[in-house]
Design an enzyme around this catalytic site. Structure first.
Site, short mmCIF file in Angstrom:
data_model
loop_
_atom_site.label_atom_id
_atom_site.label_comp_id
_atom_site.label_asym_id
_atom_site.label_seq_id
_atom_site.Cartn_x
_atom_site.Cartn_y
_atom_site.Cartn_z
CE LYS A 1 -2.20 -0.24 3.76
NZ LYS A 1 -1.66 -1.57 4.72
NE ARG B 1 -4.85 0.04 8.56
CZ ARG B 1 -3.69 -0.42 8.75
NH1 ARG B 1 -3.43 -1.65 9.57
NH2 ARG B 1 -2.81 0.18 8.37
NE ARG C 1 7.27 -2.95 6.40
CZ ARG C 1 6.00 -2.72 6.63
NH1 ARG C 1 5.39 -2.35 5.38
NH2 ARG C 1 5.11 -2.83 7.52
NE ARG D 1 5.81 -0.60 10.53
CZ ARG D 1 4.60 -0.48 9.87
NH1 ARG D 1 4.48 -0.07 8.77
NH2 ARG D 1 3.64 -1.06 10.34
NE ARG E 1 1.30 -4.75 11.53
CZ ARG E 1 2.42 -4.79 10.80
NH1 ARG E 1 3.44 -5.52 11.09
NH2 ARG E 1 2.47 -3.88 9.71
P1 AMP Z 1 0.34 0.36 9.12
O1 AMP Z 1 1.67 1.38 8.93
O2 AMP Z 1 -0.59 0.95 7.97
O3 AMP Z 1 0.79 -1.01 8.98
O4 AMP Z 1 -0.13 0.50 10.54
C1 AMP Z 1 0.51 0.35 11.87
C2 AMP Z 1 -0.30 0.32 13.09
O5 AMP Z 1 -1.05 1.76 13.01
C3 AMP Z 1 -1.42 -0.55 12.97
O6 AMP Z 1 -1.10 -2.01 13.52
C4 AMP Z 1 -2.46 0.30 13.86
O7 AMP Z 1 -2.17 -0.09 15.35
C5 AMP Z 1 -2.14 1.37 13.67
N1 AMP Z 1 -3.11 1.98 12.65
C6 AMP Z 1 -2.99 2.06 11.35
N2 AMP Z 1 -4.13 2.49 10.58
C7 AMP Z 1 -5.27 2.58 11.62
C8 AMP Z 1 -6.60 2.57 11.57
N3 AMP Z 1 -7.23 2.95 10.17
N4 AMP Z 1 -7.30 2.47 12.50
C9 AMP Z 1 -6.64 2.01 13.64
N5 AMP Z 1 -5.15 1.82 14.07
C10 AMP Z 1 -4.58 1.94 12.75
#
Ligand code: AMP
Length: 215
Positions: A13, A84, A123, A156, A167
């Site tokens: 993404k 999400r 990653r 990360r 996740r």
């Molecule tokens: P990402 O970088 O998109 O993989 O997001 C990393 C983390 O940020 C996720 O595991 C959640 O803890 C938080 N997060 C990201 N997007 C959302 C969302 N739309 N709603 C709630 N938590 C989010």
């Protein structure tokens, strides 16, 4: 143009959002990036969200609503990582209604679980400029150093096997209802995200052209 990019963690993404943003002059709004910055700053919001992020759980809907509303403009954006789940999709509708606008397409990057685990565990990210690497398919030129700014690369905190599994489970649990939401609106576009990034981009472009969102 107002786009949503949706996919499991590691579906590409962020990479596709960066390319689409630069090709079509869109603002990329990555909720994960915004939240990570807050964690890095140690702000009160950052401290609140860190506990969720560390466990691979979604941050509370009401908290992320405020963050999105503060960062969203009315046109020319691509949302990466929001919404999400169905509740967030409905919340987003409300925010956009207040701005008298609506989403043009919800793009789903379809990638298998095996590919996701491989991508996330290999990653590496640059903590300074955000450039993303993969140890096999997109390695840095010099071991563990960012090509763009020379900073030391990091993994990360949530890219560990246990949190990756969590996740993925969260993603599966929420995807059907959000797909149905956007299918009913005729906005759902599915793309094979397991291909090389140039081919994924071509498929996205082709499907947006078919829907007359792109000319
Ligand atoms: P990402 O970088 O998109 O993989 O997001 C990393 C983390 O940020 C996720 O595991 C959640 O803890 C938080 N997060 C990201 N997007 C959302 C969302 N739309 N709603 C709630 N938590 C989010």
């Amino acid at each position: 143009m107002r786009l949503i990019l949706f996919g499991a963690p590691g579906s590409g993404k962020g990479t596709q959002a960066d390319i689409l943003a630069s090709q079509f002059n869109l603002e990329k709004i990555s909720l994960g990036d915004i939240l990570r910055k807050e964690v890095g700053k140690g702000s009160s919001l950052g401290m609140e969200v860190k506990q969720y992020m560390d466990k691979g759980e979604l941050v509370a809907d009401d908290t992320v609503r405020g963050v999105i509303a503060a960062n969203l403009r009315d046109d020319n954006f691509i949302l990466d990582g929001y919404p999400r789940n169905r509740k967030q999709a409905e919340t987003l509708e409300g925010i956009l209604e207040e701005k008298n606008c609506s989403i043009d397409a919800f793009i789903y990057l379809d990638v298998s679980q095996a590919t996701i685990v491989d991508r996330l565990s290999k990653r590496r990210v640059c903590p300074k400029c955000g450039t993303i690497y993969h140890l096999d398919s997109m390695p840095p030129k010099e071991d563990n150093l960012c090509d763009q700014c020379g900073a030391g690369l990091e993994q990360r905190d949530d890219d560990n096997p246990e949190t990756i599994k969590k996740r993925w489970d969260v993603f599966l649990e929420n995807s059907k209802e959000i797909f149905d939401f956007y299918k009913q609106k005729g906005l759902f576009v599915s793309v094979d995200g397991g291909k090389p990034k140039e081919e994924v981009l071509e498929e996205i472009r082709g499907k947006l052209q078919n829907k007359k969102i792109l000319t």
